[in-house]
Design a protein around this motif. Structure first.
Motif, short mmCIF file in Angstrom:
data_model
loop_
_atom_site.label_atom_id
_atom_site.label_comp_id
_atom_site.label_asym_id
_atom_site.label_seq_id
_atom_site.Cartn_x
_atom_site.Cartn_y
_atom_site.Cartn_z
N GLY A 1 0.70 -1.81 23.52
CA GLY A 1 1.07 -0.49 24.02
C GLY A 1 1.07 0.62 23.00
N SER B 1 -3.63 0.35 24.24
CA SER B 1 -3.71 0.91 25.58
C SER B 1 -2.42 1.65 25.89
CB SER B 1 -3.92 -0.21 26.61
OG SER B 1 -3.83 0.28 27.92
N SER B 2 -2.44 2.48 26.89
CA SER B 2 -1.19 3.06 27.36
C SER B 2 -0.35 1.96 28.00
CB SER B 2 -1.49 4.16 28.38
OG SER B 2 -0.31 4.54 29.05
N SER B 3 0.92 1.88 27.64
CA SER B 3 1.76 0.79 28.14
C SER B 3 1.84 0.78 29.66
CB SER B 3 3.17 0.87 27.53
OG SER B 3 3.74 2.14 27.79
N GLU B 4 1.66 1.97 30.28
CA GLU B 4 1.77 2.05 31.75
C GLU B 4 0.64 1.33 32.47
OE1 GLU B 4 1.90 4.79 29.80
OE2 GLU B 4 4.08 5.15 29.84
#
Length: 576
Positions: A17, A237-240
């Motif tokens: 993340g 990556s974006s954690s979402e």
């Protein structure tokens, strides 16, 4: 599942993340002087063997011919360099040797016995010593001296050091040495390592590449050098969207950034992508816990949080059965923040203490602590007339935390306590907590919910500045009482005293007795407020990946996430 002999080759992809999560690599790789196996028994790992006398004298023997990842010999000189040139150097460690190397203020005596033997000893027992070496972020006793001498004032010319200080964009040589020598943050590709994979990427980057260490010390039953996997890629990556990317086959082995509510989606993805989902048991004392800050800067709230009746009232207000049913499908265990039944130290009373849903008792306790007055809407008022609204702060890294907080908000509202949620980045969040600006945090519970008596109970006492319930007290301990504040609550002081007693024990019976007393204090005092534990953690792996357990314990300590299950033995069926 038994471990199968494997085939070398292949690349493993994992999503992270943020760039800071490269620190997960040495945690998961888990090469240690002494480490836990899958049954949580201590074993020599990097060391060929070790001996212990009276829990005071620890003699370490190295492997003949062992080398760092750059090919330089790994010998007692690397221990001497770490001890004399780093640990004892006040330019590098201003506070002197860390607390883990002291017993009642006495620093260990270090001796070089030969090219492959060293000894650490104290006049009193030091039972926590080996467990600190086996930790996810271990006590460092050896550094690659051949490489690091170039960055040390004792061995390098001032002119060359000056050039390096400019090149590495730091202020002075201690900052330079610290930056290039971090083993627990593998951000320097030039730093030799003893881990299974060596870093090849310096930040900033969107992808961090780790390649097999050609001198790694472990071999399989057939004598094949490990690790089997050639390269491990950490893709930022974006954690979402980690769950979505995992579900579309962009990860070959994923544990972080996914949680139990994602299980249905991930299970369904098995039909579309060559991957498999397993469920491991989380070892935290609570999957989600509330941490009232006993060092809160607001004197009114600080006084309330230090009143055990307030902490008990908040715990009694929570409907754990609803949390379990709605978010965990009833598969978790409703519990205070404490150890799990999988621990030999467990007693049922630890889990049930002040953990029943009893709004009437919660209301009575809140009235007793001085919050009896309410406004027209039923919101309780502080003694100074302010609304008794609690701001709970989150690092915003878990949708599960958010979902749990939404339910707790309803539970607290029923007893007249409004709950407000604030999200901030982890580093900012922690620094604000230290500064007293955080009223209450949401975090995971005890890292190690499956301890044995041989493991240190340091988590139960104020010992670290990242303990959100008492960060200043923890800082006081970890800084050898040079920073922060000493605990002024009798029960907290008693926990510190018991921890110090544990550190002087010589028998298992003594350690069990101290663990029991500390766990009983926690159950009674509710320093942190648990919800459920024993929750299930999805683990997604490529369907070709072998030797990954189907069922296992999942947590930071003591298993170091994947570490105890030896990822160096994971391999691809059909690897190139």
């Amino acid at each position: 599942m038994g471990r199968q002999p494997g085939i070398r080759g292949g690349t493993l992809r994992t999503l992270i993340g943020g760039q800071r999560d490269v620190r997960l690599m040495p945690i998961n790789s888990y090469s240690r002087l002494v480490g836990y196996d899958a049954s949580l028994t201590l074993q020599p790992d990097i060391l060929a063997e070790y001996t212990v006398e009276d829990d005071r004298i620890y003699t370490f023997h190295l492997r003949d011919g062992h080398r760092w990842s750059d090919g330089s010999p790994f010998t007692s000189e690397d221990f001497r360099y770490c001890w004399e040139d780093v640990i004892e150097n006040r330019d590098l460690l201003r506070g002197g040797p860390p607390a883990d190397l002291k017993v009642d203020g006495e620093v260990a005596r270090f001796e070089v016995l030969g090219p492959l033997s060293v000894r650490y000893s104290w006049s009193r027992p030091a039972p926590a010593f080996l467990t600190r070496l086996a930790a996810p972020v271990p006590l460092v006793l050896a550094l690659p001296s051949a490489y690091l001498r170039d960055f040390h004032a004792r061995y390098q010319t001032p002119e060359k050091l000056g050039d390096l200080i400019v090149r590495y964009r730091v202020d002075d040589w201690p900052s330079l040495h610290t930056k290039v020598s971090r083993q627990n943050r593998p951000e320097n590709p030039d730093l030799p390592t003893l881990e299974a994979w060596r870093p090849r990427t310096a930040p900033p980057a969107e992808q961090f590449v780790f390649e097999r260490n050609p001198y790694f010390h472990r071999v399989d039953a057939d004598g094949v050098q490990l690790p089997y996997i050639d390269r491990w890629l950490f893709n930022v990556s974006s954690s979402e969207i980690i769950t979505a990317k995992t579900a579309t086959g962009e990860s070959d082995l994923q544990l972080g950034g996914i949680s139990f509510p994602d299980y249905t989606l991930l299970k369904h993805a098995q039909h579309s992508y060559p991957q498999k989902v397993s469920l491991w048991t989380r070892t935290q004392g609570s999957s989600v816990a509330l941490m009232p800050n006993l060092n809160c800067g607001d004197p009114v709230w600080r006084g309330l949080f230090r009143d055990v009746r307030m902490r008990r009232a908040m715990s009694l207000a929570i409907d754990r059965a609803e949390i379990n049913k709605v978010l965990y499908y009833g598969l978790a265990r409703e519990s205070a923040n404490t150890i799990l039944p999988e621990s030999p130290l467990f007693k049922p009373g630890y889990a049930t203490a002040w953990a029943q849903h009893d709004p009437d008792m919660a209301n009575a306790l809140l009235d007793e602590v001085g919050l009896a007055r309410r406004d027209r809407s039923g919101t309780r008022l502080l003694p100074d007339g302010r609304k008794a609204g609690i701001m709970v702060e989150s690092a915003g890294e878990s949708t599960l935390e958010t979902d749990v907080l939404e339910l707790i908000t309803d539970h607290f509202r029923e007893v007249g306590l409004p709950l407000y949620i604030r999200t901030s980045q982890r580093d900012i969040f922690r620094s604000r907590a230290l500064g007293g600006a955080v009223m209450m945090s949401v975090w995971q519970g005890l890292d190690n919910g499956v301890p044995t008596s041989e493991m240190s109970p340091n988590e139960l006492a104020p010992t670290s500045d990242d303990q959100m319930q008492w960060p200043l007290w923890g800082l006081h301990y970890m800084s050898a009482e040079t920073s922060g504040e000493g605990p002024d609550l009798p029960a907290a002081r008693q926990l510190v005293a018991l921890l110090r007693q544990w550190r002087q024990t010589t028998t298992s019976a003594q350690r069990v007795d101290i663990w029991t007393k500390m766990l009983e204090i926690h159950a009674d005092q509710v320093f942190t407020i648990g919800t459920v534990n024993g929750a299930l953690q999805p683990v997604v792996k490529s369907s070709r990946l072998r030797n990954v357990p189907e069922e296992a314990l999942f947590g930071f300590e003591p298993t170091s996430y994947l570490g105890a299950y030896m990822p160096d033995t994971f391999w691809y069926q059909g690897a190139d």
